[in-house]
Scaffold this motif. Sequence first.
Motif, short mmCIF file in Angstrom:
data_model
loop_
_atom_site.label_atom_id
_atom_site.label_comp_id
_atom_site.label_asym_id
_atom_site.label_seq_id
_atom_site.Cartn_x
_atom_site.Cartn_y
_atom_site.Cartn_z
N ILE A 15 48.29 41.92 31.99
CA ILE A 15 46.79 41.58 31.83
C ILE A 15 45.77 41.96 33.06
O ILE A 15 45.01 42.71 32.88
N GLY A 16 46.45 41.92 34.28
CA GLY A 16 45.93 42.27 35.48
C GLY A 16 45.79 43.73 35.77
O GLY A 16 44.72 44.11 35.97
N LEU A 17 46.91 44.43 35.37
CA LEU A 17 46.96 46.08 35.41
C LEU A 17 45.80 46.41 34.30
O LEU A 17 45.27 47.62 34.75
N LEU A 30 38.37 42.79 40.26
CA LEU A 30 39.01 41.68 41.38
C LEU A 30 39.50 40.67 40.48
O LEU A 30 40.44 40.05 41.14
N LEU A 31 39.32 40.22 39.38
CA LEU A 31 39.71 39.45 38.58
C LEU A 31 41.21 39.75 38.19
O LEU A 31 42.34 38.96 38.27
N GLY A 32 41.39 41.04 37.92
CA GLY A 32 42.57 41.71 37.58
C GLY A 32 43.52 41.75 38.77
O GLY A 32 44.62 41.30 38.78
N VAL A 33 42.83 42.07 40.03
CA VAL A 33 43.88 41.82 41.12
C VAL A 33 44.21 40.31 41.38
O VAL A 33 45.52 40.22 41.79
N GLU A 34 43.45 39.41 41.23
CA GLU A 34 43.80 38.05 41.44
C GLU A 34 44.88 37.70 40.33
O GLU A 34 45.74 36.88 40.67
N LEU A 35 44.74 38.10 39.12
CA LEU A 35 45.90 37.84 38.24
C LEU A 35 47.29 38.43 38.61
O LEU A 35 48.25 37.99 38.48
N SER A 39 50.75 36.71 39.36
CA SER A 39 52.07 36.92 38.94
C SER A 39 53.07 37.02 40.09
O SER A 39 54.25 36.72 39.80
N VAL A 40 52.56 37.65 41.28
CA VAL A 40 53.73 37.84 42.41
C VAL A 40 53.90 36.44 42.63
O VAL A 40 55.07 36.31 43.03
N ALA A 75 35.76 39.96 49.22
CA ALA A 75 35.51 41.05 48.34
C ALA A 75 34.43 40.75 47.50
O ALA A 75 33.48 41.38 47.02
N ILE A 76 34.36 39.41 47.15
CA ILE A 76 33.24 38.95 46.06
C ILE A 76 31.85 38.91 46.92
O ILE A 76 30.89 39.21 46.43
N GLY A 77 31.94 38.65 48.24
CA GLY A 77 30.70 38.73 49.04
C GLY A 77 30.30 40.25 48.96
O GLY A 77 29.18 40.36 49.10
#
Length: 92
Positions: A15-17, A30-35, A39-40, A75-77
């Motif tokens: 899902i992140g990818l 950024l949400l994908g990176v967080e997901l 998973s890691v 990143a969100i900032g």
Amino acid sequence: MVSAWWLATALLAAIGLYCLMTSRNRLRVLLGVELMGKSVTLLLLQVGRLTGTLATTQAMVVTLIVVEVVVITVAIGLVVRLHGATGDVRAS
């Protein structure tokens, strides 16, 4: 038999990818990176449990979570600042 934890890890990574590859919205990226980071984290915990080094693995996971929080906050900032300057959060 494959454990539900392994399937959850693979699903979170997929899902992140997918978020990274298909979305032009920077917040969704950024949400994908967080997901993918979560998973890691799950993968590290599973490997630590299998190898019997769970205490060391948990220390690494806590460190990883702290680093993720700092990186995502910055990143969100930057995305919020970009939105203020351009009025858009989509990648060009």
